[in-house]
Design an enzyme around this catalytic site. Structure first.
Site, PDB file in Angstrom:
ATOM      1  N   ASP A 444       0.865  -1.174   0.000  1.00  0.00           N
ATOM      2  CA  ASP A 444       0.000   0.000   0.000  1.00  0.00           C
ATOM      3  C   ASP A 444       0.905   1.226   0.000  1.00  0.00           C
ATOM      4  O   ASP A 444       2.113   1.123   0.239  1.00  0.00           O
ATOM      5  CB  ASP A 444      -0.875  -0.045   1.262  1.00  0.00           C
ATOM      6  CG  ASP A 444      -1.795   1.152   1.374  1.00  0.00           C
ATOM      7  OD1 ASP A 444      -2.325   1.585   0.330  1.00  0.00           O
ATOM      8  OD2 ASP A 444      -1.971   1.671   2.482  1.00  0.00           O
ATOM      9  N   THR A 446      -0.247   4.964   1.220  1.00  0.00           N
ATOM     10  CA  THR A 446      -0.480   5.870   2.348  1.00  0.00           C
ATOM     11  C   THR A 446      -0.345   5.137   3.671  1.00  0.00           C
ATOM     12  O   THR A 446      -1.017   4.152   3.911  1.00  0.00           O
ATOM     13  CB  THR A 446      -1.887   6.484   2.237  1.00  0.00           C
ATOM     14  OG1 THR A 446      -2.041   7.033   0.940  1.00  0.00           O
ATOM     15  CG2 THR A 446      -2.082   7.567   3.269  1.00  0.00           C
ATOM     16  N   GLY A 723      -5.198   3.187  -3.442  1.00  0.00           N
ATOM     17  CA  GLY A 723      -6.445   3.837  -3.852  1.00  0.00           C
ATOM     18  C   GLY A 723      -6.225   5.287  -4.217  1.00  0.00           C
ATOM     19  O   GLY A 723      -7.154   5.979  -4.620  1.00  0.00           O
ATOM     20  N   ASN A 885      -8.591  -1.291   4.175  1.00  0.00           N
ATOM     21  CA  ASN A 885      -8.673  -1.516   2.735  1.00  0.00           C
ATOM     22  C   ASN A 885      -7.546  -2.424   2.229  1.00  0.00           C
ATOM     23  O   ASN A 885      -7.550  -2.827   1.073  1.00  0.00           O
ATOM     24  CB  ASN A 885      -8.649  -0.182   1.973  1.00  0.00           C
ATOM     25  CG  ASN A 885      -7.406   0.631   2.269  1.00  0.00           C
ATOM     26  OD1 ASN A 885      -6.742   0.423   3.279  1.00  0.00           O
ATOM     27  ND2 ASN A 885      -7.080   1.553   1.406  1.00  0.00           N
ATOM     28  N   ASP A 886      -6.589  -2.756   3.096  1.00  0.00           N
ATOM     29  CA  ASP A 886      -5.507  -3.673   2.713  1.00  0.00           C
ATOM     30  C   ASP A 886      -5.724  -5.092   3.229  1.00  0.00           C
ATOM     31  O   ASP A 886      -4.943  -5.988   2.919  1.00  0.00           O
ATOM     32  CB  ASP A 886      -4.162  -3.157   3.253  1.00  0.00           C
ATOM     33  CG  ASP A 886      -3.869  -1.741   2.802  1.00  0.00           C
ATOM     34  OD1 ASP A 886      -4.062  -1.467   1.612  1.00  0.00           O
ATOM     35  OD2 ASP A 886      -3.463  -0.912   3.636  1.00  0.00           O
TER      36      ASP A 886
END
Length: 1242
Positions: A444, A446, A723, A885-886
């Site tokens: 990822d 951020t 994202g 979200n990961d």
């Protein structure tokens, strides 16, 4: 229309839908609908749902138990389709633990095999060994594994209990009562307070802020710490403030089914015969935290497993290492060998009994059994005798080694993050050696690569650069000290700047451009501010904008407050209020924002900031500093800073009046309002005068570029899946040196075209050639040079045919006809094979690249990308992330790593390993992973060898015992061989061995390559161990056999009896095996030395005890070798036999090892040889890259990454004005944060 859309390609700014999206959401009829203005009555916007759609009735628990909402879950049993709010991640409870755990353990082939052996050993006709020789190790294995599983599951129980027992205020019986999270149900009204975690997906009804604004932190969802805002409906805000009003609330919510879309929600609320539209801005998601809002009320829409954060978790997959799988296949191979050997010996016994046994009167046993039946019994007897070829202690030892390696990771102080008191944590004990075989890392952005902190680093004003270490007089320094901002009591103490000349320039007030520069930064923004204990706290829509306003504040231009139409700032101790005439907001097409202000003296000026690509097109021909600013932008971009141009324009009153009229008309148009406003904005944003540019650093975590460079040298490819927007992700790619200037970057359009050409070529070829997956393909990038891929989620769906299938199905459903067969021209896959070949092509292309960045991807797409690489490359993958979200990606990869120490812990809870900083990844892989892999491989090779050497002595002995299943050793030796006599040295090698130390492991990443290639443990190594075992067993049997043949002892007694022979072979074996592991040990400690000598000493000590007369008297049937050891080992002849046996067994090994290390040394051998030299050397300092002008294009990533601001919200005054009802107190000039509405990283 559709054709055109496809040709133009997907929108890079839009997040593509995920698999849980309903068909109705794809209905294009809704695309053209305009939004109603804020003051207009709300039209009914009900989603097209069937009667069984998701319905929630406020304050009515019985409604959700109605028969229409019941569903079957087991046979004819039914339960409500609405999930409770309790979550369950544990596997066992008190009743199911023993049966379920035993069931899982017996799914392992080896455990089932040993259970079958135990049953065989109980049968008197077959058994050749006592039953306890198998039962004791089996119980030990099952017990240790069960305890480990129990400890892991108890930790999950504790975590679930902690979350489910959190308290929350729920409206029950007309008043708010404390309730636990697990007792919350769909339809409940809850009250949340500042800093509370949100317990479920909740519809926001009202809050203590004006107009029911509510601020949330989404760190657990996306790792971002900047706040987002949510907004209650006006009707609920006005009518649902008091407890009694909330108790009478009886609305019916109809909305989408539970799904995993974090970026979308659609529904309607029916209340008092009126319908009101609902969207994501009205919903508070589980996993977020209430911030800057004293109190808010909400209605539970989705609970527990139905919430979006839980839906994004993906399935919990059972992960196994490659070595585990290989070990299982090898156990099957050994089992086949065992059956073949046992069958061969059984046949031998049949013939032997026929020819010799039945005719020898002294061998008669009183049993009337024919030779075939005796052969059959002999087969099962040999299965038991030779069962140690598949040693049960292997699995116990593997578990112990893995546990130890996990503890070493936990105890590693070099992976301990002192700032947040966060150690590294191995959350699983079964995957350590897989860390030494990683080929692909999916990261990822951020919060994982970056800190999500922006810092104002440099700027250029009127052609002069500032930001390098400089004195107040402008003299450059090698190292500067931070500027002292104590003269400004509004200054942010965390802000650091090293250029003293800019401060003195501002304070002297001589440079008008510098003053205008910072005045622009303090006025042109959508930041909100609030006063906290005499301190200003800025809350921005994005960290970039906050950094710019903070910089202006430190340089003396302090943003104090704003209202609906004014902005107040303090300019060098002078307070001034400017009238805001218009706020021209940012969007992804404009890539700029502007503000029209009326100054206190009456003049009107436009301030504008934006990407250099759009600003330079709109500059006046008379604008100065274009060339010098452009050069500065190149320099800033070369340093991977995010740049932004600042400019202004003076406007006459007549020009403003004419423009304001057009602006008003555009703002009320009902058709394509955004486009109309953009056209009006274009008219005034021209002939701008350039002031300068800012340069912001998106702070990477410490050591990220070095870690990526080191992992790349180890042949590990890193893909970034985020994202975030394309330009932001690309800019970070350059910052962390994943992308470099010499790389050719390919975007979605190029990739799609290359794949389309490859597909067309395949279609035109004969079927036998064109549609074969095995056929070698030519490279996608035959030209020399490095390539990189930057692709958005929209293009990913387009390329992989993920979206077309659904859109086509939906279109055909509306037309009411069956789909015709696809033609090759319509862009559709002909069949599933073609879709699969397309995916193979994409993976092949991506794997040819040095770096891959996928941006604007959903959590589901992240997991899909990982799955594709696992499926088609058969590669070992690792995913690393820090937000919810990961989670799906972390669970899908072979190894999942969570970044801990941040606000969000969702990723850590789903991970296999957790630590606080990305840079620790290199130590986890190149040190712990590599060591774990080497240790496990060495352990397995040796373990197989020592058991073949031990077991196959029975095989050679069978030729001299009439194939009668008689064992060559004493029973107790067989029982204790793998438990006491030979286990400790090899166990310590598996725990402590290292070919080179940790510093050299990091210095030479190429040492990692054998793990990726799987070269240290494979079938070749297995058969080498097998033949080594065969050779050793041959020597250990036949040299003592030859020595015993026709010999006489010193006392005139022949030592050639069976028991003496068993003692000599056993002694030779123990010494050989323990010295052999000594030859294979690379890292000697006192413990290793003690283990080798101690194992031999333990063997002799136990053997003399077991062979003593005393124990025979107590247990005459169990201990039959009375005096055998003392009788045999007092003969020097037999000691010479043992020495000869050990010497001949070890000599070939010593010779081969010598030749390998001198003639064919590995990389590790060479480094070991020069270890002292390398340890003395210091690594060369990394030289800063020489700037080459024109090498890199400017990347105005700030302007690209910034989301649409909140100009509408500010200008409407909804976030500022006092509540009309006066129901509760509000701040006079409530200056609240307006964080970004969409989580960029979702």
């Amino acid at each position: 229309m559709n054709r055109q859309r496809v040709d133009s390609g997907p929108d890079d700014e839009v997040m593509p839908y995920s698999d849980d999206e309903t068909d109705d959401e794809l209905d294009p009829s809704s695309d053209g609908e305009g939004e109603a203005p804020p003051g207009a009555p709300h039209p009914p916007l009900e989603p097209k749902s069937s009667e069984s759609g998701w319905k929630v009735k406020a304050n009515d628990r019985d409604f959700h138990q109605l028969p229409e909402f019941q569903q079957k879950y087991f046979l004819c049993l039914k339960k409500s389709r609405y999930a409770g709010n309790a979550i369950k991640t544990y596997k066992y409870n008190a009743l199911t633990f023993i049966p379920y755990n035993l069931f899982e353990q017996f799914k392992r082939a080896a455990n089932l095999y040993f259970l079958a052996l135990l049953i065989l050993q109980i049968i008197p006709e077959i058994t050749t060994l006592p039953w306890y020789t198998t039962l004791v190790p089996l119980v030990l294995v099952l017990g240790i594994t069960a305890i480990k599983d129990l400890v892991d599951d108890l930790a999950r129980h504790r975590m679930d209990k902690e979350i489910n027992n959190r308290s929350c205020e729920v409206l029950l019986g007309g008043r708010f009562q404390e309730s636990k999270w697990r007792n919350i149900q769909v339809g409940d009204v809850v009250r949340l307070k500042k800093n509370d975690h949100i317990p479920a997906d909740i519809l926001l009804l009202s809050s203590s802020n004006p107009n029911s604004l509510c601020y949330v932190e989404t760190a657990e969802l996306d790792g971002e710490t900047n706040l987002k805002f949510k907004l209650g409906l006006r009707v609920t805000d006005e009518r649902l403030q008091e407890e009694s009003q909330l108790a009478r609330f009886d609305a019916l919510i109809q909305c989408e089914e539970p799904n995993n879309r974090l970026d979308k929600f659609t529904g309607t609320m029916t209340w008092k015969r009126e319908r009101y539209p609902l969207d994501l801005d009205n919903v508070l998601l589980r996993g977020c935290k209430i911030r800057n809002t004293d109190e808010c009320h909400g209605l539970v829409i989705f609970a527990g497993s139905d919430t979006k954060i839980m839906r994004n978790g993906g399935k919990t997959r059972f992960k196994r290492t490659k070595i585990d799988e290989l070990m299982n296949y090898m156990v099957y191979t050994i089992f086949v060998l065992l059956i073949l050997v046992a069958a061969g010996l059984a046949i031998g016994h049949t013939f032997w009994y026929e020819e010799i046994g039945s005719k020898a009167w002294y061998l008669y046993d009183g049993k009337d059994q024919d030779s075939n039946y005796r052969g059959f019994l002999s087969f099962w007897g040999y299965i038991i005798v030779l069962n140690t070829m598949v040693p049960i202690s292997l699995y116990v030892s593997v578990e112990v080694i893995r546990l130890g390696q996990s503890k070493f990771i936990n105890w590693d102080l070099q992976m301990y993050f002192t700032e947040k008191d966060t150690p590294a944590k191995a959350r699983t004990t079964t995957l350590n050696e897989q860390l030494g075989q990683i080929e692909y890392i999916f990261s990822d952005k951020t919060g994982t690569l970056t800190q999500n902190i922006m810092a104002f680093k440099k700027c250029t004003i009127a052609g002069r650069n500032y930001g390098d270490p400089t004195t107040a007089e402008g003299v450059s320094l090698d190292r500067g000290r931070p500027v002292d901002f104590s003269w400004n009591h509004y200054a942010d103490k965390k802000f650091q700047f090293v250029d003293h000349s800019l401060v003195s320039c501002i304070r002297s007030k001589k440079d008008k451009d510098a003053l205008e520069f910072f005045k622009l930064l303090s006025l042109c923004h959508t930041v909100m501010v609030e006063q906290k204990e005499d301190e200003l706290v800025y809350q921005a829509a994005s960290p970039d904008e906050g950094a710019l306003v903070t910089a202006a504040r430190n340089f003396g231009f302090v943003f104090l407050s704003r209202t609906q139409d004014t902005i107040t700032i303090k300019e060098m101790e002078q307070e001034a209020t400017y009238e805001m005439l218009a706020l021209l907001d940012f969007n992804s097409d404009r890539k700029r924002m502007s503000i029209l202000l009326r100054f206190p003296d009456g003049r009107i000026r436009l301030y504008c900031k934006g990407a250099d690509t759009v600003i330079y097109e709109r500059l006046s021909p008379n604008s100065r500093y274009k060339e010098t600013t452009q050069t500065s932008l190149d320099v800033f971009a070369n340093e991977t800073l995010r740049t932004l141009c600042l400019c202004y324009k003076d406007i006459s009153i007549q020009e403003y009046d004419a423009w304001a009229k057009k602006h008003k008309e555009a703002s009320v148009t009902m058709v394509d309002r955004d486009a109309a406003l953009d056209r009006v904005y274009e008219e005034i944003e021209n002939n701008l005068m350039l002031i300068g540019a800012t340069a912001i650093e998106d702070k990477l975590q410490d050591g990220v570029p070095e870690t990526i460079a080191k992992l790349a040298k180890a042949d590990i490819k890193i893909w970034v899946l985020t994202g975030d927007k394309k330009e932001t992700a690309e800019n970070i790619g350059y910052s962390c040196e994943l992308l470099t200037d010499d790389m050719q970057i390919h975007y979605g359009e190029d990739v799609n075209e290359k794949l389309r050409i490859r597909q067309a070529t395949r279609r035109s070829e004969p079927p036998a050639f064109g549609r074969s997956k095995k056929r070698p393909q030519e490279a996608f990038f035959p030209q020399p040079g490095k390539n990189a891929l930057v692709i958005t989620g929209g293009w990913l769906n387009e390329i992989l045919y993920e979206k077309k299938k659904k859109r086509r199905r939906l279109r055909l459903r509306r037309l009411g006809r069956r789909p015709p067969p696809s033609s090759p021209q319509d862009g559709q896959p002909i069949d599933d094979l073609e879709k699969e070949l397309r995916q193979v092509d994409f993976v092949d292309m991506a794997c040819e690249c040095e770096a891959v960045i996928c941006c604007r991807v959903t959590p589901k797409q992240k997991a899909n990308v990982v799955s594709l690489v696992k499926k088609y490359k058969k590669a070992v993958t690792l995913s690393i992330g820090d937000g919810a979200n990961d989670v799906n990606m972390i669970k899908t990869a072979d190894i999942g790593v969570g970044i801990s120490g941040q606000e969000g812990m969702q990723a850590v809870m789903s991970s296999d390993y957790a630590f606080a900083q990305f840079r620790y990844l290199q130590r986890l892989l190149l040190v712990h992973g590599r060591w774990s892999y080497i240790r496990m491989c060495k352990f397995l090779r040796f373990f197989f060898f020592k058991n073949f050497a031990f077991t196959l002595v029975h095989f050679w002995y069978s030729f001299f015992s009439g194939y009668s299943s008689q064992v060559a050793y004493e029973d107790w030796f067989i029982t204790l061989y793998n438990v006491f006599y030979s286990s400790l040295p090899v166990l310590l090698v598996g725990l402590l061995d290292q070919d080179v130390n940790d510093k050299l492991s990091l210095k030479f990443p190429k040492l990692y390559l054998p793990g990726q290639q799987g070269s240290l443990f494979n079938y070749k190594n297995f058969f080498i161990s097998l033949f080594h075992g065969v050779f050793t067993s041959l020597i250990i049997f036949f040299i003592p056999y030859g020595a015993f043949l026709q010999t006489m002892g010193q006392d005139g007694e022949a030592p050639s009896d069976y028991q003496s022979f068993a003692v000599v072979t056993a002694s030779s074996l123990i010494i050989t095996v323990n010295l052999q592991i000594s030859l294979d040990t690379s890292y000697w400690t006192f413990v290793n030395c003690f283990a080798v000598l101690g194992s031999i000493a333990i063997y002799f000590g136990i053997m003399f005890d077991i062979h003593s007369a005393g124990i025979h008297v107590i247990f005459p049937s169990a201990f039959t070798f009375t005096g055998a050891a003392s009788n045999a080992l007092r003969q020097p002849y037999l000691w010479l036999t043992i020495i000869l046996t050990v010497g001949i067994s070890l000599l070939p090994v010593i010779c081969i090892q010598f030749l390998h290390k001198t003639i064919w040394p590995s990389v590790g051998d060479k480094i070991q040889r020069n270890r002292k030299k390398y340890e003395m050397e210091e690594e060369e300092k990394k030289k800063p890259p020489v700037f080459q002008r024109g090498q890199r294009s400017r990347r105005s990533a700030y302007a690209f990454s910034h989301s649409r601001g909140y100009a509408d919200l500010i200008s409407s005054g909804r976030s500022i004005r006092r509540r009309p009802t006066g129901a509760r107190d509000g701040l006079q000039d409530s200056i609240r944060e307006v964080p970004q509405r969409e989580a960029e990283n979702i």
